[in-house]
Scaffold this motif. Structure first.
Motif, PDB file in Angstrom:
ATOM      1  N   LEU A  11       0.845  -1.199   0.000  1.00 21.30           N
ATOM      2  CA  LEU A  11       0.000   0.000   0.000  1.00 21.30           C
ATOM      3  C   LEU A  11       0.876   1.243   0.000  1.00 21.30           C
ATOM      4  CD1 LEU A  11      -2.537  -0.961   2.796  1.00 21.30           C
ATOM      5  CD2 LEU A  11      -2.985  -0.929   0.391  1.00 21.30           C
ATOM      6  N   PHE A  19      -7.306   4.898   4.435  1.00 22.15           N
ATOM      7  CA  PHE A  19      -7.927   3.855   5.244  1.00 22.15           C
ATOM      8  C   PHE A  19      -8.153   4.352   6.667  1.00 22.15           C
ATOM      9  CE2 PHE A  19      -8.921  -0.147   6.995  1.00 22.15           C
ATOM     10  CZ  PHE A  19      -8.129  -0.362   8.107  1.00 22.15           C
ATOM     11  N   LEU A  20      -7.128   4.985   7.264  1.00 22.40           N
ATOM     12  CA  LEU A  20      -7.272   5.468   8.641  1.00 22.40           C
ATOM     13  C   LEU A  20      -8.306   6.580   8.709  1.00 22.40           C
ATOM     14  CD1 LEU A  20      -3.548   5.457   9.776  1.00 22.40           C
ATOM     15  CD2 LEU A  20      -5.352   3.975  10.598  1.00 22.40           C
ATOM     16  N   ARG A  23     -11.666   5.208   8.794  1.00 26.07           N
ATOM     17  CA  ARG A  23     -11.947   4.577  10.082  1.00 26.07           C
ATOM     18  C   ARG A  23     -12.316   5.627  11.117  1.00 26.07           C
ATOM     19  NH1 ARG A  23      -8.981   0.128  11.797  1.00 26.07           N
ATOM     20  NH2 ARG A  23      -9.690   0.880  13.820  1.00 26.07           N
ATOM     21  N   GLU A  40      -2.658   3.904  16.140  1.00 21.93           N
ATOM     22  CA  GLU A  40      -3.107   4.244  14.786  1.00 21.93           C
ATOM     23  C   GLU A  40      -3.107   5.754  14.602  1.00 21.93           C
ATOM     24  OE1 GLU A  40      -6.757   2.101  15.188  1.00 21.93           O
ATOM     25  OE2 GLU A  40      -6.180   0.669  13.649  1.00 21.93           O
ATOM     26  N   VAL A  43       0.331   6.924  13.719  1.00 24.99           N
ATOM     27  CA  VAL A  43       0.652   6.659  12.320  1.00 24.99           C
ATOM     28  C   VAL A  43      -0.027   7.706  11.450  1.00 24.99           C
ATOM     29  CG1 VAL A  43       0.455   4.987  10.453  1.00 24.99           C
ATOM     30  CG2 VAL A  43       0.870   4.193  12.753  1.00 24.99           C
TER      31      VAL A  43
ATOM     32  N   GLU B  19      -7.648  -6.634  17.488  1.00 26.98           N
ATOM     33  CA  GLU B  19      -6.836  -5.449  17.762  1.00 26.98           C
ATOM     34  C   GLU B  19      -6.049  -5.626  19.052  1.00 26.98           C
ATOM     35  OE1 GLU B  19      -9.586  -2.233  17.621  1.00 26.98           O
ATOM     36  OE2 GLU B  19      -9.283  -1.945  15.478  1.00 26.98           O
ATOM     37  N   VAL B  34      -0.096  -2.208  12.137  1.00 25.37           N
ATOM     38  CA  VAL B  34      -0.627  -0.868  12.318  1.00 25.37           C
ATOM     39  C   VAL B  34      -2.123  -0.913  12.580  1.00 25.37           C
ATOM     40  CG1 VAL B  34      -1.101   1.261  11.064  1.00 25.37           C
ATOM     41  CG2 VAL B  34       1.140   0.203  10.905  1.00 25.37           C
ATOM     42  N   SER B  35      -2.795  -1.804  11.848  1.00 26.08           N
ATOM     43  CA  SER B  35      -4.252  -1.788  11.914  1.00 26.08           C
ATOM     44  C   SER B  35      -4.815  -3.116  11.428  1.00 26.08           C
ATOM     45  CB  SER B  35      -4.728  -0.665  10.996  1.00 26.08           C
ATOM     46  OG  SER B  35      -6.030  -0.317  11.282  1.00 26.08           O
ATOM     47  N   VAL B  36      -6.069  -3.386  11.843  1.00 27.86           N
ATOM     48  CA  VAL B  36      -6.766  -4.548  11.278  1.00 27.86           C
ATOM     49  C   VAL B  36      -7.452  -4.039  10.014  1.00 27.86           C
ATOM     50  CG1 VAL B  36      -8.610  -6.224  11.659  1.00 27.86           C
ATOM     51  CG2 VAL B  36      -7.111  -5.603  13.525  1.00 27.86           C
ATOM     52  N   TYR B  37      -7.028  -4.520   8.853  1.00 27.83           N
ATOM     53  CA  TYR B  37      -7.523  -3.968   7.590  1.00 27.83           C
ATOM     54  C   TYR B  37      -8.971  -4.372   7.354  1.00 27.83           C
ATOM     55  CZ  TYR B  37      -7.211  -2.365   2.758  1.00 27.83           C
ATOM     56  OH  TYR B  37      -7.401  -1.705   1.582  1.00 27.83           O
ATOM     57  N   ARG B  61      -7.272  -9.605   7.368  1.00 29.87           N
ATOM     58  CA  ARG B  61      -6.049  -9.011   6.831  1.00 29.87           C
ATOM     59  C   ARG B  61      -5.556  -7.914   7.777  1.00 29.87           C
ATOM     60  NH1 ARG B  61      -7.264  -7.971   0.536  1.00 29.87           N
ATOM     61  NH2 ARG B  61      -9.173  -7.025   1.365  1.00 29.87           N
ATOM     62  N   LEU B  63      -2.890  -4.606   8.380  1.00 31.37           N
ATOM     63  CA  LEU B  63      -2.098  -3.607   7.688  1.00 31.37           C
ATOM     64  C   LEU B  63      -0.782  -3.514   8.449  1.00 31.37           C
ATOM     65  CD1 LEU B  63      -3.720  -0.443   6.382  1.00 31.37           C
ATOM     66  CD2 LEU B  63      -1.408  -0.333   7.131  1.00 31.37           C
TER      67      LEU B  63
END
Lengths: 142, 195
Positions: A11, A19-20, A23, A40, A43, B19, B34-37, B61, B63
């Motif tokens: 990515l 994506f973030l 969210r 998160e 980031v 998470e 970093v994250s749960v996609y 998936r 991230l």
């Protein structure tokens, strides 16, 4: 736990940022406690300081299309999209074997690599939006 | 799936659990999560004897932050020692740039800071909080140590080794000045062509 696929895809910074954002991440750390975790958020804040913060999906598609003639590797395209080089020095840092890569044009004929690098930088400048002024002083001079 | 989460809708509860397990943790050879996609499928829901929690088989998936060798990153200098520099991206701080992967002519100055002496005789210092662009040279995942002595540095499960040897790498400030000079030179040559 079984790993089905160690690498399902790469990515760009923009895609992670997008994506973030969807969210619910926001700059204010208290505001996004429910939707996203603190890590998160960190980031997200880091990515906002990179050129990815004002890119669009269309500009990235356009860049990929236009860079076809320059024969770049996936890794080089990723570096360029993530960091938007604006000078020859930047381009040499981001593209592996830059001199050799640009010594031939899209037809395979030998050409002046400095000119080719400049063509590439002009294309990047045209297609990918410049990072916001506070991040880079030279953008203000543009 | 612990019982206290059972009242929530299933995908949310599973996401929370994933998470808790993976977020901000390093998986060996795969990087920092970093994250749960997304969650692709959930099966199961059986309860094993002797437990109060239900067990699901989830396909999902993640991230991951896993820079490839040759990727360019920009971070801040947070420390230096006799081995080299330490750089931090705000969410990840175990990045080191060893002395042998710095530009030719970089040495440790008298006050401990690393310094590059240019051909013009300028002394360019690499200070704390300077923004630095580096190339990822390699990523190591050292195994968890069994014993740790009192004064050992805290264990870093993922260590990135960076390099600033090359055009365009090093402090952003070094190359920004060159860019302005380059543009001035270019605009001069453009005006000659127009004439």
């Amino acid at each position: 736990m079984k790993i089905q696929k160690a690498n399902a895809g790469i990515l760009t910074n923009f895609e992670v940022l997008d994506f973030l954002r969807t969210r619910g991440a926001k700059v204010d750390p208290m505001g996004c406690l429910g939707a996203v975790a603190a890590s998160e958020c960190k980031v997200y804040e880091y990515l906002l300081k990179t050129p990815a913060c004002n890119q669009t999906r269309e500009s990235i598609y356009e860049f990929v299309k236009r860079s076809a003639g320059f024969m770049l590797a996936e890794a080089d395209k990723l570096n360029v999209i993530n960091w938007r080089p604006s000078s020859a020095a930047d381009a040499y840092a981001m593209i592996e074997e830059c001199g050799k890569r640009f010594s031939r044009d899209y037809r395979g004929e030998a050409c002046d690599e400095d000119k080719r690098v400049q063509e590439f930088l002009d294309m990047v400048k045209e297609v990918l939006p410049p990072p916001p002024p506070k991040a880079e002083a030279e953008a203000m001079q543009e | 799936m612990p019982p206290h989460l059972l009242s929530r809708p299933l995908p949310d509860a599973i996401k929370t659990e994933l998470e808790r397990l993976f977020l901000d943790k390093v998986i060996a050879n795969l990087g920092l999560c970093v994250s749960v996609y997304d969650i692709r499928s959930i099966e199961g829901g059986s309860i094993h004897p002797g437990e109060g929690c239900s067990t699901y088989k989830v396909s999902f998936r993640l991230l991951m932050f896993k820079p490839f060798n040759g990727e360019v990153l920009v971070g801040r200098i947070i420390g230096y020692d006799d081995k080299g520099l330490q750089v931090s991206l705000d969410f990840f701080s175990d990045i080191s740039i060893p002395g042998h992967l710095m530009q030719f002519g970089t040495v440790r100055g008298p006050d401990g800071r690393w310094m590059l002496k240019t051909e013009d005789g300028d002394e360019l210092y690499l200070d704390l909080d300077d923004e630095i662009r580096f190339l990822v040279s390699s990523t190591k995942y050292p195994p968890i140590p069994i014993d740790q002595k009192e004064d050992d540095p805290p264990f870093a499960p993922m260590q990135i080794v960076g390099s600033i040897k090359g055009d365009g790498l090093g402090l952003l400030a070094w190359w920004a000045a060159d860019e302005e000079e380059g543009r001035r030179r270019q605009s001069k040559s453009n005006s000659i062509v127009l004439l």
